[in-house]
Design a protein around this motif. Structure first.
Motif, PDB file in Angstrom:
ATOM      1  N   PHE A   1      18.979   8.692  19.480  1.00 10.52           N
ATOM      2  CA  PHE A   1      19.481   9.912  20.116  1.00 10.52           C
ATOM      3  C   PHE A   1      20.296   9.581  21.367  1.00 10.52           C
ATOM      4  O   PHE A   1      21.387  10.131  21.588  1.00 10.52           O
ATOM      5  CB  PHE A   1      18.303  10.817  20.460  1.00 10.52           C
ATOM      6  CG  PHE A   1      18.667  12.053  21.240  1.00 10.52           C
ATOM      7  CD1 PHE A   1      19.336  13.102  20.637  1.00 10.52           C
ATOM      8  CD2 PHE A   1      18.350  12.156  22.586  1.00 10.52           C
ATOM      9  CE1 PHE A   1      19.682  14.246  21.363  1.00 10.52           C
ATOM     10  CE2 PHE A   1      18.681  13.292  23.319  1.00 10.52           C
ATOM     11  CZ  PHE A   1      19.355  14.329  22.705  1.00 10.52           C
ATOM     12  N   GLY A   2      19.790   8.677  22.202  1.00 12.27           N
ATOM     13  CA  GLY A   2      20.523   8.275  23.394  1.00 12.27           C
ATOM     14  C   GLY A   2      21.825   7.567  23.061  1.00 12.27           C
ATOM     15  O   GLY A   2      22.836   7.735  23.760  1.00 12.27           O
TER      16      GLY A   2
ATOM     17  N   LEU B   1      20.893  11.361  29.587  1.00 13.38           N
ATOM     18  CA  LEU B   1      20.626  11.468  28.149  1.00 13.38           C
ATOM     19  C   LEU B   1      21.336  10.404  27.321  1.00 13.38           C
ATOM     20  O   LEU B   1      21.200  10.399  26.094  1.00 13.38           O
ATOM     21  CB  LEU B   1      21.031  12.860  27.648  1.00 13.38           C
ATOM     22  CG  LEU B   1      20.277  14.028  28.294  1.00 13.38           C
ATOM     23  CD1 LEU B   1      20.775  15.353  27.737  1.00 13.38           C
ATOM     24  CD2 LEU B   1      18.784  13.894  28.091  1.00 13.38           C
ATOM     25  N   GLY B   2      22.081   9.517  27.983  1.00 20.44           N
ATOM     26  CA  GLY B   2      22.785   8.460  27.270  1.00 20.44           C
ATOM     27  C   GLY B   2      22.325   7.083  27.701  1.00 20.44           C
ATOM     28  O   GLY B   2      21.284   6.587  27.273  1.00 20.44           O
ATOM     29  N   PHE B   3      23.094   6.467  28.597  1.00 23.42           N
ATOM     30  CA  PHE B   3      22.778   5.112  29.038  1.00 23.42           C
ATOM     31  C   PHE B   3      21.428   5.048  29.742  1.00 23.42           C
ATOM     32  O   PHE B   3      20.651   4.095  29.557  1.00 23.42           O
ATOM     33  CB  PHE B   3      23.886   4.616  29.973  1.00 23.42           C
ATOM     34  CG  PHE B   3      23.846   3.140  30.225  1.00 23.42           C
ATOM     35  CD1 PHE B   3      24.224   2.247  29.238  1.00 23.42           C
ATOM     36  CD2 PHE B   3      23.430   2.643  31.450  1.00 23.42           C
ATOM     37  CE1 PHE B   3      24.187   0.879  29.466  1.00 23.42           C
ATOM     38  CE2 PHE B   3      23.396   1.278  31.689  1.00 23.42           C
ATOM     39  CZ  PHE B   3      23.774   0.392  30.698  1.00 23.42           C
ATOM     40  N   GLY B   4      21.127   6.058  30.540  1.00 28.20           N
ATOM     41  CA  GLY B   4      19.836   6.088  31.230  1.00 28.20           C
ATOM     42  C   GLY B   4      18.669   6.162  30.266  1.00 28.20           C
ATOM     43  O   GLY B   4      17.635   5.521  30.477  1.00 28.20           O
ATOM     44  N   LEU B   5      18.819   6.946  29.209  1.00 24.95           N
ATOM     45  CA  LEU B   5      17.750   7.078  28.215  1.00 24.95           C
ATOM     46  C   LEU B   5      17.548   5.770  27.454  1.00 24.95           C
ATOM     47  O   LEU B   5      16.410   5.383  27.159  1.00 24.95           O
ATOM     48  CB  LEU B   5      18.090   8.212  27.251  1.00 24.95           C
ATOM     49  CG  LEU B   5      16.975   8.695  26.315  1.00 24.95           C
ATOM     50  CD1 LEU B   5      15.769   9.171  27.108  1.00 24.95           C
ATOM     51  CD2 LEU B   5      17.485   9.807  25.407  1.00 24.95           C
ATOM     52  N   LEU B   6      18.638   5.078  27.141  1.00 26.37           N
ATOM     53  CA  LEU B   6      18.521   3.796  26.449  1.00 26.37           C
ATOM     54  C   LEU B   6      17.764   2.781  27.303  1.00 26.37           C
ATOM     55  O   LEU B   6      16.845   2.101  26.820  1.00 26.37           O
ATOM     56  CB  LEU B   6      19.909   3.255  26.107  1.00 26.37           C
ATOM     57  CG  LEU B   6      20.669   3.945  24.978  1.00 26.37           C
ATOM     58  CD1 LEU B   6      22.054   3.319  24.816  1.00 26.37           C
ATOM     59  CD2 LEU B   6      19.909   3.845  23.675  1.00 26.37           C
ATOM     60  N   LEU B   7      18.148   2.651  28.571  1.00 20.05           N
ATOM     61  CA  LEU B   7      17.470   1.713  29.459  1.00 20.05           C
ATOM     62  C   LEU B   7      16.005   2.095  29.658  1.00 20.05           C
ATOM     63  O   LEU B   7      15.124   1.227  29.695  1.00 20.05           O
ATOM     64  CB  LEU B   7      18.184   1.657  30.809  1.00 20.05           C
ATOM     65  CG  LEU B   7      19.480   0.828  30.870  1.00 20.05           C
ATOM     66  CD1 LEU B   7      20.145   0.985  32.220  1.00 20.05           C
ATOM     67  CD2 LEU B   7      19.191  -0.641  30.594  1.00 20.05           C
ATOM     68  N   SER B   8      15.740   3.379  29.767  1.00 19.33           N
ATOM     69  CA  SER B   8      14.362   3.838  29.970  1.00 19.33           C
ATOM     70  C   SER B   8      13.487   3.504  28.766  1.00 19.33           C
ATOM     71  O   SER B   8      12.315   3.137  28.912  1.00 19.33           O
ATOM     72  CB  SER B   8      14.338   5.343  30.252  1.00 19.33           C
ATOM     73  OG  SER B   8      15.067   5.643  31.427  1.00 19.33           O
ATOM     74  N   CYS B   9      14.032   3.635  27.552  1.00 20.45           N
ATOM     75  CA  CYS B   9      13.277   3.294  26.345  1.00 20.45           C
ATOM     76  C   CYS B   9      12.930   1.816  26.308  1.00 20.45           C
ATOM     77  O   CYS B   9      11.807   1.431  25.962  1.00 20.45           O
ATOM     78  CB  CYS B   9      14.074   3.674  25.093  1.00 20.45           C
ATOM     79  SG  CYS B   9      14.131   5.445  24.744  1.00 20.45           S
TER      80      CYS B   9
ATOM     81  N   PRO C   1      14.782   9.570  38.116  1.00 20.70           N
ATOM     82  CA  PRO C   1      15.874   9.255  39.057  1.00 20.70           C
ATOM     83  C   PRO C   1      17.258   9.544  38.485  1.00 20.70           C
ATOM     84  O   PRO C   1      18.163   9.964  39.228  1.00 20.70           O
ATOM     85  CB  PRO C   1      15.682   7.753  39.321  1.00 20.70           C
ATOM     86  CG  PRO C   1      14.232   7.501  39.077  1.00 20.70           C
ATOM     87  CD  PRO C   1      13.872   8.415  37.952  1.00 20.70           C
ATOM     88  N   TRP C   2      17.457   9.334  37.185  1.00 17.21           N
ATOM     89  CA  TRP C   2      18.734   9.675  36.572  1.00 17.21           C
ATOM     90  C   TRP C   2      18.982  11.180  36.625  1.00 17.21           C
ATOM     91  O   TRP C   2      20.111  11.618  36.910  1.00 17.21           O
ATOM     92  CB  TRP C   2      18.762   9.221  35.113  1.00 17.21           C
ATOM     93  CG  TRP C   2      18.949   7.757  34.926  1.00 17.21           C
ATOM     94  CD1 TRP C   2      17.976   6.815  34.822  1.00 17.21           C
ATOM     95  CD2 TRP C   2      20.195   7.061  34.818  1.00 17.21           C
ATOM     96  NE1 TRP C   2      18.531   5.581  34.655  1.00 17.21           N
ATOM     97  CE2 TRP C   2      19.889   5.688  34.639  1.00 17.21           C
ATOM     98  CE3 TRP C   2      21.525   7.459  34.833  1.00 17.21           C
ATOM     99  CZ2 TRP C   2      20.877   4.719  34.502  1.00 17.21           C
ATOM    100  CZ3 TRP C   2      22.516   6.488  34.677  1.00 17.21           C
ATOM    101  CH2 TRP C   2      22.186   5.146  34.518  1.00 17.21           C
ATOM    102  N   VAL C   3      17.946  11.953  36.347  1.00 19.20           N
ATOM    103  CA  VAL C   3      18.097  13.414  36.381  1.00 19.20           C
ATOM    104  C   VAL C   3      18.409  13.881  37.796  1.00 19.20           C
ATOM    105  O   VAL C   3      19.289  14.737  38.009  1.00 19.20           O
ATOM    106  CB  VAL C   3      16.813  14.085  35.850  1.00 19.20           C
ATOM    107  CG1 VAL C   3      16.921  15.605  35.943  1.00 19.20           C
ATOM    108  CG2 VAL C   3      16.548  13.655  34.410  1.00 19.20           C
TER     109      VAL C   3
END
Length: 469
Positions: free
Chosen positions: A63-64, A101-109, A141-143
């Motif tokens: 999804f990210g 919802l993109g790069f931040g979500l990938l790194l968080s996963c 922090p991204w949000v």
């Protein structure tokens, strides 16, 4: 020439250049390859999906990845279209979709996966925070940063922000990469059996490279904003790099190591069908291999009979036919788990985590019926490599099998078939043994069925004899 220059300028500024469509085609192909890596085991090999983070974190990664690719296309003017709605503007795509919802979500996963590996293999316990709490927490922090940028409105008509805004943005990206490096550094000494560590370092390398390319493309566009071909080339390179990033960054080895062993090129069976095979656990029972005969007698305790692999498989097939096979499958997996030496904690932890995810956690694919206290003892253990981790659960399930399954098994067709097969194997082995000896024709042997003093219950029939070779 003037009209050609205006057309080139329009293409560079408003989008729709041939190179833009090439980059978009590459991004679409990359996403479908990524999607196939996620769905292939479930659609082709019919692998049952789990309900935990092992399934949902890879789904969130896909999804990210989709959000990242789409946001780059929409925010950097790859397509020529009139922006007339709020969801078509930069702050929606470049700030919210590309960031949290993109790069931040990938790194968080990936950080969540490294956090899990750290707790499971270094601290030898399940993570204290569930993934559905940890992931939003680390993404916050991204949000917060996206909300701040949205309020301040620093973007220009090309979706670019000033240099004094770029530095905090790069720092935020770098902090997440550094956190991933820290968690990966804590587990580098673990001898993983799959590709967990390799995938983490690969993700760190490609994410760092992506940040560097993005920063270089941004600076070159700000300094040379009058060079149209540079704008077209840089955004093409940026989207292609993002396409490579989502493919390389995706990993299921940390969450579902068995699925990572499936080939995407050929429709072939699983390389490893079970976790015990993947870990190289020898395919032998707990009993020592001897030349003595083991008599399968219904009067024997069930836990002793289950030590024989042939009986265990027959009993498991009967339990599955009654839609109550979870307990027997659990016994079989714990049986394999106990074969791993105590001085091999990594393999014991692999097997223990597999058993917990498959049988113990609430909502598991084959959740077993054990008491709440026993379940919590396993889930909150401080040592996943402990040799007695599943003993209490095994004792409870053994009582259930004796009460609910064993009595019906002795009068079932499964036991009759097992007796026939075992007797056939025994007689064949006996004939082979006798053929190598010199017997007098006057000598004979008396079997249980010919013994006048041999008595058994009618429903049990003959004793089943198995030669353990």
């Amino acid at each position: 020439m003037k009209e050609e220059a205006n057309g080139s300028r329009s293409c560079a500024v408003e989008g729709g250049c041939p190179s833009d469509y090439i980059a978009i085609s590459i991004a679409i192909l990359a996403f479908f390859l990524l999607l196939s890596r996620l769905l292939f085991p479930f659609l082709i090999h019919k692998i049952p999906r789990t309900n935990g983070s092992g399934f949902w974190i890879p789904v969130i990664q896909v999804f990210g990845s989709f959000n990242l690719l789409l946001s780059i296309v929409m925010s950097i003017n790859f397509l020529k279209f009139e922006k007339s709605h709020w969801w078509q503007f930069c702050y929606f795509w470049a700030v919210w979709i590309e960031g949290p919802l993109g790069f931040g979500l990938l790194l968080s996963c990936r950080i969540a996966q490294a956090f899990q590996l750290h707790h499971i293999f270094v601290k030898r316990q399940l993570p204290p925070i569930r993934s559905y709490f940890f992931l939003p927490l680390i993404l916050s922090p991204w949000v917060a940063g996206a909300a701040f940028v949205h309020v301040k409105q620093p973007l220009n008509d090309r979706c670019h922000m000033g240099i004094h805004w770029i530095i905090p943005a790069v720092c935020l990206h770098s902090i997440y990469v550094a956190a991933l490096v820290v968690f990966t550094g804590t587990i580098w000494h673990i001898e993983f059996r799959f590709n967990e560590l390799k995938d983490l370092w690969q993700g760190i390398l490609v994410s760092s490279l992506s940040i560097g390319i993005w920063l270089a493309a941004y600076i070159s566009n700000e300094i040379h904003d009058d060079i149209r071909w540079l704008q077209v080339a840089s955004r093409m390179l940026l989207l292609i790099m993002a396409s490579v990033l989502v493919l390389v960054f995706f990993s299921i080895s940390s969450s579902q190591p068995l699925l990572s062993q499936i080939s995407l090129r050929k429709r072939e069976p699983l390389e490893f069908q079970t976790m015990s095979q993947a870990l190289g656990i020898p395919d032998s029972g707990l009993l020592l291999q001897t030349d003595s005969a083991l008599v399968i007698d219904p009067n024997e305790p069930l836990n002793k009979l289950l030590l024989d692999k042939g009986f265990r498989q027959s009993f498991m097939a009967f339990a599955d036919s009654c839609l109550a096979g979870e307990s027997v499958h659990f016994y079989n997996e714990v049986h394999e788990h106990d074969k791993i030496p105590a001085n091999d904690p990594v393999r014991r932890i692999y097997m223990a985590r597999h058993i917990i995810e498959k049988y113990i956690v609430a909502g598991a694919a084959m959740e077993v019926n054990i008491s709440y206290r026993t379940r919590q003892e396993i889930l909150t253990t401080t040592n996943l490599a402990h040799p007695d981790l599943f003993n209490n659960a095994l004792n409870e399930l053994m009582q259930l099998m004796k009460t609910n399954l064993a009595k019906d098994y002795w009068s079932s067709m499964f036991f009759i078939k097992f007796k026939e097969e075992a007797n056939t194997r025994f007689n064949g082995h006996e004939q082979e043994t006798m053929a190598g000896w010199n017997f007098s024709p006057r000598l004979s042997s008396v079997h249980g069925a010919d013994d006048p003093f041999h008595q058994e219950h009618a429903f049990k029939g003959l004793s089943v004899v198995i030669i353990m070779t």
